[in-house]
Design a protein around this motif. Structure first.
Motif, PDB file in Angstrom:
ATOM      1  N   MET A   1     -53.532 -17.996   8.544  1.00 19.54           N
ATOM      2  CA  MET A   1     -54.556 -16.985   8.757  1.00 19.54           C
ATOM      3  C   MET A   1     -54.440 -15.909   7.689  1.00 19.54           C
ATOM      4  O   MET A   1     -53.336 -15.434   7.398  1.00 19.54           O
ATOM      5  N   SER A   2     -55.570 -15.540   7.137  1.00 21.50           N
ATOM      6  CA  SER A   2     -55.581 -14.596   6.035  1.00 21.50           C
ATOM      7  C   SER A   2     -56.636 -13.532   6.240  1.00 21.50           C
ATOM      8  O   SER A   2     -57.649 -13.757   6.903  1.00 21.50           O
ATOM      9  N   TRP A   3     -56.374 -12.388   5.636  1.00 22.11           N
ATOM     10  CA  TRP A   3     -57.368 -11.340   5.491  1.00 22.11           C
ATOM     11  C   TRP A   3     -57.673 -11.169   4.012  1.00 22.11           C
ATOM     12  O   TRP A   3     -56.754 -10.996   3.199  1.00 22.11           O
ATOM     13  N   TYR A   4     -58.937 -11.246   3.683  1.00 22.51           N
ATOM     14  CA  TYR A   4     -59.435 -10.958   2.351  1.00 22.51           C
ATOM     15  C   TYR A   4     -60.300  -9.714   2.421  1.00 22.51           C
ATOM     16  O   TYR A   4     -60.778  -9.321   3.488  1.00 22.51           O
ATOM     17  N   ARG A   5     -60.527  -9.107   1.281  1.00 18.79           N
ATOM     18  CA  ARG A   5     -61.452  -7.986   1.235  1.00 18.79           C
ATOM     19  C   ARG A   5     -62.233  -8.005  -0.067  1.00 18.79           C
ATOM     20  O   ARG A   5     -61.778  -8.542  -1.071  1.00 18.79           O
TER      21      ARG A   5
ATOM     22  N   CYS B   1     -61.852 -12.450   7.620  1.00 19.67           N
ATOM     23  CA  CYS B   1     -60.815 -13.283   8.206  1.00 19.67           C
ATOM     24  C   CYS B   1     -61.029 -14.729   7.783  1.00 19.67           C
ATOM     25  O   CYS B   1     -62.161 -15.215   7.744  1.00 19.67           O
ATOM     26  N   ASN B   2     -59.942 -15.413   7.465  1.00 20.39           N
ATOM     27  CA  ASN B   2     -60.003 -16.814   7.059  1.00 20.39           C
ATOM     28  C   ASN B   2     -58.944 -17.617   7.786  1.00 20.39           C
ATOM     29  O   ASN B   2     -57.814 -17.161   7.957  1.00 20.39           O
ATOM     30  N   ALA B   3     -59.321 -18.809   8.199  1.00 20.82           N
ATOM     31  CA  ALA B   3     -58.398 -19.767   8.801  1.00 20.82           C
ATOM     32  C   ALA B   3     -58.428 -21.040   7.990  1.00 20.82           C
ATOM     33  O   ALA B   3     -59.498 -21.606   7.755  1.00 20.82           O
ATOM     34  N   ALA B   4     -57.259 -21.498   7.549  1.00 20.03           N
ATOM     35  CA  ALA B   4     -57.207 -22.685   6.718  1.00 20.03           C
ATOM     36  C   ALA B   4     -55.898 -23.422   6.909  1.00 20.03           C
ATOM     37  O   ALA B   4     -54.847 -22.805   7.113  1.00 20.03           O
TER      38      ALA B   4
END
Length: 119
Positions: free
Chosen positions: A34-38, A95-98
């Motif tokens: 799980m990641s947070w990008y901006r 939010c990203n899920a990979a």
């Protein structure tokens, strides 16, 4: 259907705090990184923080010591605790899920939530 529902964004003053939440559904949450990008206006989208399925974390240098990413697999939710916020943190946060096998930055994306840090 797969969903990533973000919450917690808003307007805060410099030095303030926010906690972003991203609740996932429709996939096996615990298996995903799980990641947070901006993305700020006029700038490239950047990785802010990532937590793998195993719990290891990575942060962009500009937020180290101020932001913390953590996950609660029982709630299918990943959080980004943001402290000591600066005006340069203003951006749309995604939010990203990979799966690692597929490649981080692919997979599923949330709709984005606005964080504005302004005095």
């Amino acid at each position: 259907q797969v969903q990533l529902v973000e919450s917690g964004g808003g307007l805060v003053q410099p030095g303030g705090s926010l906690r972003l939440s991203c609740a996932g559904s429709g996939f096996t949450f615990r298996n995903y990184g799980m990641s947070w990008y901006r993305q700020a206006p006029g700038k490239e989208r950047e990785l802010v923080a990532r937590i793998t399925s195993g719990g290891s974390t990575v942060y962009v240098d500009s937020v180290k010591g101020r932001f913390t990413i953590y996950r609660d697999n029982a709630k299918n939710t990943v959080y980004l605790q943001m402290n000591s916020l600066k005006e340069e943190d203003t951006a749309v946060y995604y939010c990203n899920a990979a799966l690692a096998s597929v490649g981080y930055g692919y997979g599923y994306w949330g709709q984005g939530t606005q964080v504005t840090v302004s005095s």
